[in-house]
Design a protein around this motif. Structure first.
Motif, short mmCIF file in Angstrom:
data_model
loop_
_atom_site.label_atom_id
_atom_site.label_comp_id
_atom_site.label_asym_id
_atom_site.label_seq_id
_atom_site.Cartn_x
_atom_site.Cartn_y
_atom_site.Cartn_z
N SER A 65 0.83 -1.20 0.00
CA SER A 65 0.00 0.00 0.00
C SER A 65 0.87 1.26 0.00
O SER A 65 0.58 2.22 -0.72
CB SER A 65 -0.94 0.00 1.20
OG SER A 65 -0.21 -0.01 2.42
N MET B 262 2.50 1.60 -3.43
CA MET B 262 1.55 2.08 -4.41
C MET B 262 1.36 3.59 -4.29
O MET B 262 1.34 4.31 -5.30
CB MET B 262 0.21 1.36 -4.25
CG MET B 262 -0.79 1.65 -5.36
SD MET B 262 -2.40 0.86 -5.08
CE MET B 262 -1.92 -0.84 -4.90
N GLN B 263 1.24 4.06 -3.07
CA GLN B 263 1.05 5.50 -2.85
C GLN B 263 2.26 6.30 -3.34
O GLN B 263 2.12 7.36 -3.96
CB GLN B 263 0.80 5.76 -1.36
CG GLN B 263 -0.55 5.25 -0.87
CD GLN B 263 -0.68 5.32 0.65
OE1 GLN B 263 0.22 5.81 1.34
NE2 GLN B 263 -1.80 4.83 1.16
N GLU B 264 3.46 5.77 -3.07
CA GLU B 264 4.67 6.44 -3.52
C GLU B 264 4.73 6.51 -5.04
O GLU B 264 5.02 7.56 -5.63
CB GLU B 264 5.90 5.70 -3.00
CG GLU B 264 6.11 5.82 -1.49
CD GLU B 264 7.09 4.77 -0.99
OE1 GLU B 264 7.71 4.10 -1.82
OE2 GLU B 264 7.20 4.61 0.23
N LEU B 265 4.43 5.38 -5.68
CA LEU B 265 4.49 5.33 -7.14
C LEU B 265 3.44 6.22 -7.77
O LEU B 265 3.69 6.87 -8.79
CB LEU B 265 4.33 3.88 -7.62
CG LEU B 265 5.53 2.97 -7.36
CD1 LEU B 265 5.17 1.53 -7.70
CD2 LEU B 265 6.75 3.41 -8.15
N GLU B 266 2.25 6.24 -7.18
CA GLU B 266 1.20 7.10 -7.70
C GLU B 266 1.60 8.57 -7.62
O GLU B 266 1.36 9.35 -8.55
CB GLU B 266 -0.10 6.86 -6.93
CG GLU B 266 -0.78 5.54 -7.27
CD GLU B 266 -2.00 5.28 -6.41
OE1 GLU B 266 -2.22 6.05 -5.45
OE2 GLU B 266 -2.74 4.32 -6.70
N LYS B 267 2.22 8.95 -6.51
CA LYS B 267 2.68 10.33 -6.34
C LYS B 267 3.76 10.66 -7.36
O LYS B 267 3.75 11.74 -7.97
CB LYS B 267 3.20 10.54 -4.92
CG LYS B 267 3.61 11.98 -4.61
CD LYS B 267 4.04 12.11 -3.16
CE LYS B 267 4.46 13.54 -2.83
NZ LYS B 267 4.90 13.68 -1.41
N ASN C 95 4.19 9.19 -10.24
CA ASN C 95 3.53 9.24 -11.55
C ASN C 95 2.93 10.62 -11.81
O ASN C 95 3.05 11.16 -12.91
CB ASN C 95 2.43 8.17 -11.63
CG ASN C 95 2.95 6.83 -12.10
OD1 ASN C 95 3.78 6.75 -12.99
ND2 ASN C 95 2.46 5.76 -11.51
N ARG C 96 2.29 11.17 -10.79
CA ARG C 96 1.66 12.48 -10.95
C ARG C 96 2.71 13.56 -11.21
O ARG C 96 2.51 14.44 -12.06
CB ARG C 96 0.84 12.82 -9.70
CG ARG C 96 -0.41 11.99 -9.51
CD ARG C 96 -1.34 12.62 -8.49
NE ARG C 96 -0.74 12.73 -7.17
CZ ARG C 96 -0.79 11.79 -6.23
NH1 ARG C 96 -1.41 10.64 -6.48
NH2 ARG C 96 -0.23 11.98 -5.05
N SER D 280 -0.09 -2.57 -9.21
CA SER D 280 0.20 -1.36 -8.43
C SER D 280 0.98 -0.31 -9.19
O SER D 280 0.91 0.88 -8.86
CB SER D 280 0.97 -1.74 -7.16
OG SER D 280 2.20 -2.34 -7.49
N ALA D 281 1.73 -0.72 -10.21
CA ALA D 281 2.64 0.23 -10.86
C ALA D 281 2.34 0.45 -12.34
O ALA D 281 2.95 1.32 -12.96
CB ALA D 281 4.09 -0.23 -10.69
N GLY D 282 1.42 -0.33 -12.91
CA GLY D 282 1.13 -0.15 -14.33
C GLY D 282 2.34 -0.45 -15.20
O GLY D 282 2.74 0.35 -16.06
#
Length: 319
Positions: free
Chosen positions: A211, A214-219, A221-222, A257-259
């Protein structure tokens, strides 16, 4: 088009073939032993043994069953199938699965560098592989910058520093424990100001805290998408070929989680289960981008589907 002129370089095909020798022994040679070279039809017992051979090489259950079904279709109505024809059917199936594989296109524009995230669990040699990637891109004339965004491991930052010096790549880093997205932001600004071609981003590899990961990668990515058009352009998952089916589990989790957009498979020379790249490409629809065939800096090769198939099953073309 990929920037890599690997087909023009001497030794590419022989190096890939050598790395797959163990897998070839388990596939190509055993196919010949099972089916022979004569005009006899393939028997149910031979098909069962062939299924075991393909599964042992980690080709994958789904792919193996489809190959066996195609061979059964060929033999239906008392038609004969030779060893050559069996290999042809396997070759055709592998070519279909791997048709989208190959080194990624290098899309460099005025908006910024080609941004590549590198993900993978700790212990697969991710940071070392990033260094090899830099060596490969540098050998083709591209400038490279590292973003040391695996800030949870001081050793990862130290390793990237060494690889930057070794390959002539630039490096942006902060202290251990820093915000990975903040390091990435600084790296993108540096890449833009220097007109760097390729930005390779090291990321944390901790599946046990998925979790947070995932949050780190999403950030990240943005941040990448905001600063560079369509970034990240590639999310490359590093897998250890010697882990076999466990690698498929890792790929499945990271893809969620990372696409993940591409795979880099290391230690292909250290396993008889080189078919795992086929199983992953088949199940997840993820193309193979690069393969590692040794420990040296230049032992990372752009993946070529036809060369891979030829190395496994033999080819009537001279290389």
């Amino acid at each position: 088009m990929s920037i890599f002129n690997y087909k023009e370089k001497p030794g590419y095909f022989s190096r890939l073939k050598k790395a797959l020798e163990s897998t070839k022994e388990d596939i190509s040679q055993k196919i010949g032993e099972l089916t022979g070279s004569g005009e006899s039809p393939v028997t149910p017992e031979q098909l069962e043994n062939l299924e075991e051979v393909l599964l042992a090489a980690d080709i994958g259950v789904q792919t193996t069953l489809e190959i066996i079904e195609k061979i059964q279709d060929e033999t239906r109505g008392n038609r004969f199938v030779t060893s050559f024809q069996v290999k042809r059917l396997i070759r055709e199936e592998l070519a279909t699965i791997l048709q989208d594989s190959g080194a990624p296109d290098l899309k460099v524009s005025d908006g910024g560098p080609f941004v590549m995230f590198v993900v993978g669990v700790n212990g697969v040699g991710k940071t070392t592989t990033i260094g090899k990637l830099a060596s490969l891109y540098r050998s083709e004339g591209s400038s490279v910058l590292f973003s040391a965004s695996d800030t949870f491991r001081a050793a990862a930052i130290e390793q990237l520093t060494i690889w930057a010096e070794r390959t002539g790549a630039s490096l942006v880093k902060q202290s251990p424990g820093a915000d990975p997205a903040a390091v990435l932001f600084d790296a993108i600004q540096s890449a833009k100001s220097r007109a760097v071609d390729v930005l390779i981003v090291d990321t944390a590899g901790r599946l046990h805290t998925k979790s947070n990961l995932m949050q780190e990668l999403e950030k990240m990515n943005r941040v990448a998408a905001r600063e560079v058009d369509s970034a990240p352009h590639e999310v490359l998952l590093v897998l250890d070929a010697t882990t076999g089916q466990n690698g498929l589990v890792q790929a499945r989790e990271f893809h969620k989680s990372a696409g993940v957009t591409g795979l880099l498979v290391t230690k292909l020379d250290g396993t008889a289960k080189g078919g795992i790249v086929v199983a992953i490409a088949k199940e997840l629809g993820i193309p193979i981008r690069f393969v590692g065939v040794g420990e040296k800096a230049d032992d990372l090769l752009p993946f070529d589907p036809q060369a891979y198939i030829d190395s496994l099953l033999g080819s009537d073309k001279s290389r």
